[in-house]
Design an enzyme around this catalytic site. Structure first.
Site, PDB file in Angstrom:
ATOM      1  N   GLU A 338       0.830  -1.206   0.000  1.00  0.00           N
ATOM      2  CA  GLU A 338       0.000   0.000   0.000  1.00  0.00           C
ATOM      3  C   GLU A 338       0.862   1.252   0.000  1.00  0.00           C
ATOM      4  OE1 GLU A 338      -2.637   2.357  -0.590  1.00  0.00           O
ATOM      5  OE2 GLU A 338      -3.510   0.420  -0.135  1.00  0.00           O
ATOM      6  N   ASP A 342       0.995   4.111  -2.942  1.00  0.00           N
ATOM      7  CA  ASP A 342       0.611   5.501  -2.702  1.00  0.00           C
ATOM      8  C   ASP A 342       1.718   6.476  -3.068  1.00  0.00           C
ATOM      9  OD1 ASP A 342      -1.773   4.524  -1.758  1.00  0.00           O
ATOM     10  OD2 ASP A 342      -1.275   4.760   0.359  1.00  0.00           O
ATOM     11  N   SER A 605      -7.135   2.320  -3.914  1.00  0.00           N
ATOM     12  CA  SER A 605      -5.885   2.797  -3.326  1.00  0.00           C
ATOM     13  C   SER A 605      -5.019   3.460  -4.380  1.00  0.00           C
ATOM     14  CB  SER A 605      -5.105   1.632  -2.709  1.00  0.00           C
ATOM     15  OG  SER A 605      -5.583   1.325  -1.433  1.00  0.00           O
TER      16      SER A 605
END
Length: 765
Positions: A338, A342, A605
């Site tokens: 994640e 990002d 995401s």
């Protein structure tokens, strides 16, 4: 704003030492002029622990249907809880008025942002009331670590036994979806004298949300096909082929920054010198990443000349509360996918921006959002703050206690008042975002991401490119990759990202059926339910936050009283798993010509940090025009611009509504700010396991699966619907529609046109 990291905070000693009888707003900031926020302390009686008042809805109501598996031992540490405070109605009204003025170009307070100290002095709780609450916590044996500058949160630690005695609630253990959790089994009580200033305690349960991305896949590039071959696990390979999969051959597609730059037209802004330079994007995380990943990504896709920077750190309060410890992950074997996603894909859209990876350890806190919440909260209360925050985590409001939800909304309202633009992923499991990687069951199938339903952030949903289902790939993509591995030729028509049989576009294009008939037919060939899924971009109405005025002004706005999600959408994934984005990770670094395996990933995401990157380009463009580089919450402006293109909620539709339909592709859409996504929807599959005796409301059941995923006995399978007795285009939760919709909000954007329209709206030269 400055971009260096600075230690910040307010000591508890200072809070206790300053006890004025009347608290006045600061006069140093013109934004605060004329605001009436002076008030007397509200704690006026002796704080007596024998006279208590219950605080309603301060435990998770969903646990009322479950039997605890045991009690938590009194000696169990409860670290870094937060006593969440309630401002007066006068100050709440004043804050709402200020934020509205800060977003109104005609107001003298337009873009007059406040600091955390000003926010606390003007909109926080009186120092004497904070002192009273703090003294009570100490008297109960708790360790008080500090008061946040916003004067709305007190950080404290103790044990489960102290929680039981002070707040009169038992910490118990529960098993939910095969995972063990702790939570308070009943509502809390506090001394009646504190009732007017205490909302509750954030940190009494550990139902933390998961990152909102699809399970990453390891893939090897094939130069002859210009595609990636996914290296399947033995379990996946053993599955029978999906009878209704997309009929593609030669591997899957891995999108790179160039592709998204072309599709959403950020490349035109780069040509004008707008790359996000001077703007800081913070991604908030609960686990770190290998520091070599980001430079590898920048090098692989030739982004180094734009001058972006990268910093990974733990945002602290000072004097230190100790609530943000290093979560680790800065090595190839333990890093968070994640966090990699990002940081890299915010850079993909804004290659000149400063990227802050702000991480805090979940283990250091029992707060609902753990490290993610703490990282964001500490940044917002800092003297050195980012221009933009992206958060790619989520859980439904049904899994969020009232104090935690209040704290989340407080945090984003403070960010908005300070000028920080916040973007939050809306979820990856259709109409209920709590089931990423699993299937909606046992709770209402319609919910919304509690981290995104604040009226002070922008919720970002997920889209899919329509070319694969339509058979038009050659029209929008080159058959060979260019020097930076891209192939996109132009904007590509989009539909809602939905991998289930509820995907109306897939049902129509593949077998010419409705979604319901598609699902029923699939069940004949898939009797074990191997391909039942809830995976889709998420959207839905809040059951907590009311609809802000700016969300009512555009065509298609839901006729409800709820804050609705999403606001906008960008690429999140694809039906059939054909399209992904490429990551450069520590374990699978990118190499020239992809001679070694890479990781592919998808999900909302991805959508949120990409929109954060687009916002950085907007911010730099406005800054270059002499305006503030900070825009606060982007949503109010986005809806105003959409009203110009889609029309208002009543009256005739303007010609631009049809003209800017995403299905038009590049035909006639060159001047559109938004691409209105009108096909598809995020109604997905949901189940009800008969043996568990737990109902799944908002699910229209169309069939039964035997022995589903090891559960003995029948499992009902259905599609999410606002009416469980029928399923059609009106009840499906939710269908894409002209204007705004629960499926994709306002749609996606043309970044170059968005900046032009934004500048016009704020009267920029």
């Amino acid at each position: 704003m400055k971009t260096e990291h600075v230690m910040i905070g307010v000591s508890i000693a200072a809070a206790l030492a300053t006890l004025p009888s009347i608290v006045l707003a600061s006069a140093s900031n013109a934004a605060l002029d004329g605001l009436n926020t002076a008030e007397a302390p509200r704690v006026t009686q002796t704080v007596d622990n024998r006279v208590v008042s219950a605080l309603g809805n301060t435990h998770l109501s969903l646990l009322d249907q479950m039997k605890p598996t045991g009690s938590v031992a009194d000696s169990t540490p409860m670290n870094h809880m937060q006593l969440v405070l309630q401002r007066s109605s006068l100050r709440a009204s004043a804050l709402e008025s200020l934020i509205a003025a800060q977003h109104n170009p005609a107001s003298s307070k337009f873009h007059k942002w406040v600091t955390p100290a000003e926010f606390g002095a003007t909109f926080g709780v009186a120092d004497s009331d904070i002192a009273a609450a703090t003294s009570w916590l100490v008297s109960q044996g708790f360790t008080v670590h500090g008061v946040y500058p916003n004067k709305m949160q007190i950080d404290f630690s103790g044990t489960a036994g102290q929680v039981r005695q002070a707040f009169r609630t038992q910490e118990s253990r529960y098993t939910v979806n095969k995972v063990s959790h702790i939570a308070n089994s009943g509502d809390i009580s506090v001394p009646a004298a504190l009732r007017s200033v205490v909302v509750g305690v954030a940190g009494l349960n550990d139902f933390r949300p998961q990152p909102l991305h699809k399970q990453p896949q390891v893939a090897q590039f094939n130069a002859s096909t210009q595609r990636f071959k996914i290296q399947q696990s033995s379990a996946a390979a053993a599955k029978k082929p999906n009878p209704f999969a997309v009929p593609f051959t030669g591997g899957v597609r891995g999108f790179v920054p160039y592709d998204m730059n072309v599709i959403y037209n950020t490349s035109a802004l780069y040509s004008a010198g707008l790359t996000g330079s001077g703007i800081t994007i913070a991604v908030v995380e609960d686990l770190g990443m290998d520091n070599s990943d980001w430079p590898n990504f920048v090098s692989q896709f030739n982004l180094g000349s734009y001058g972006g920077t990268f910093l990974q750190f733990q945002p602290q309060l000072s004097p230190s509360t100790g609530n943000c410890t290093d979560p680790g992950g800065e090595d190839p074997f333990s890093e968070s996918i994640e966090t990699v996603l990002d940081s890299e894909w915010s850079t993909a859209m804004a290659p000149g921006a400063n990227i802050w990876v702000a991480t805090c350890n979940d283990a250091g806190s029992t707060n609902f959002f753990g490290g993610v919440f703490t990282a964001a909260d500490n940044l917002i209360n800092s003297t050195s703050r980012p221009n933009i925050i992206s958060a790619s985590y989520g859980y439904g409001e049904g899994f969020t206690d009232s104090a935690s939800k209040f704290a989340i909304d407080l945090m984003w309202a403070q960010a908005d008042a300070e000028g920080i633009s916040v973007f939050v992923s809306t979820g990856d499991s259709g109409s209920n975002p709590s089931f990423n990687g699993s299937i909606i069951n046992g709770v209402p199938a319609i919910d919304a991401n509690s981290f995104a339903t604040s009226p002070n952030d922008t919720g970002v949903g997920g889209t899919d490119t329509a070319d694969v289902l339509d058979g038009t790939t050659s029209k929008y993509f080159s058959s060979t990759l260019n020097s930076v591995y891209g192939s996109a030729l132009s904007y590509v028509p989009e539909i809602t990202w939905n991998t289930s049989c509820g995907n109306t576009r897939a049902a129509k294009d593949l077998v010419n059926l409705t979604a319901l008939k598609f699902c029923k037919t699939a069940l004949i060939y898939d009797p074990n339910g191997d391909y039942v899924t809830s995976e889709s971009g998420s959207g839905g109405p809040s059951s907590v936050d009311i609809k802000p005025s700016w969300q009512r002004i555009v065509r298609g706005a839901a006729k409800d009283q709820s804050r609705d999600l999403p606001d906008v959408s960008l690429f999140g994934g694809s039906y059939g798993g054909y399209s992904w984005v490429i990551l450069c990770t520590g374990f699978y670094p990118c190499t020239t010509n992809f001679t070694s395996p890479v990781e592919l990933v998808a999900g909302t995401s991805l959508s949120s940090p990409m929109f954060a990157g687009i916002q950085a380009l907007i911010d730099q463009g406005l800054s270059n025009a002499g305006l503030s580089p900070n825009q606060g919450n982007a949503a109010p402006t986005l809806y105003e611009l959409a009203r110009s293109e889609y029309g208002g909620p009543t009256g005739s539709a303007p010609a631009s509504l049809a003209k800017c339909d995403s299905d038009n592709g590049t035909k006639g859409t060159s001047k559109c700010v938004f691409y209105n996504i009108t096909d598809g929807g995020n109604s997905t599959q949901c189940i009800q396991i008969v043996a568990f005796a737990q109902t799944t409301p908002d699910c229209y059941f169309y069939g039964t699966i035997q022995n589903f995923e090891g559960f003995y006995g029948p499992t009902q399978v259905g599609l999410t619907s606002s009416d469980a007795t029928k399923y059609n285009s009106t009840t499906a939760a939710f269908a894409a529609r002209p204007g705004w919709s629960f499926a994709n909000g306002l749609g996606s954007v043309n970044a170059n046109n968005l900046l032009s329209a934004w500048k016009k709206f704020v009267n920029a030269p």
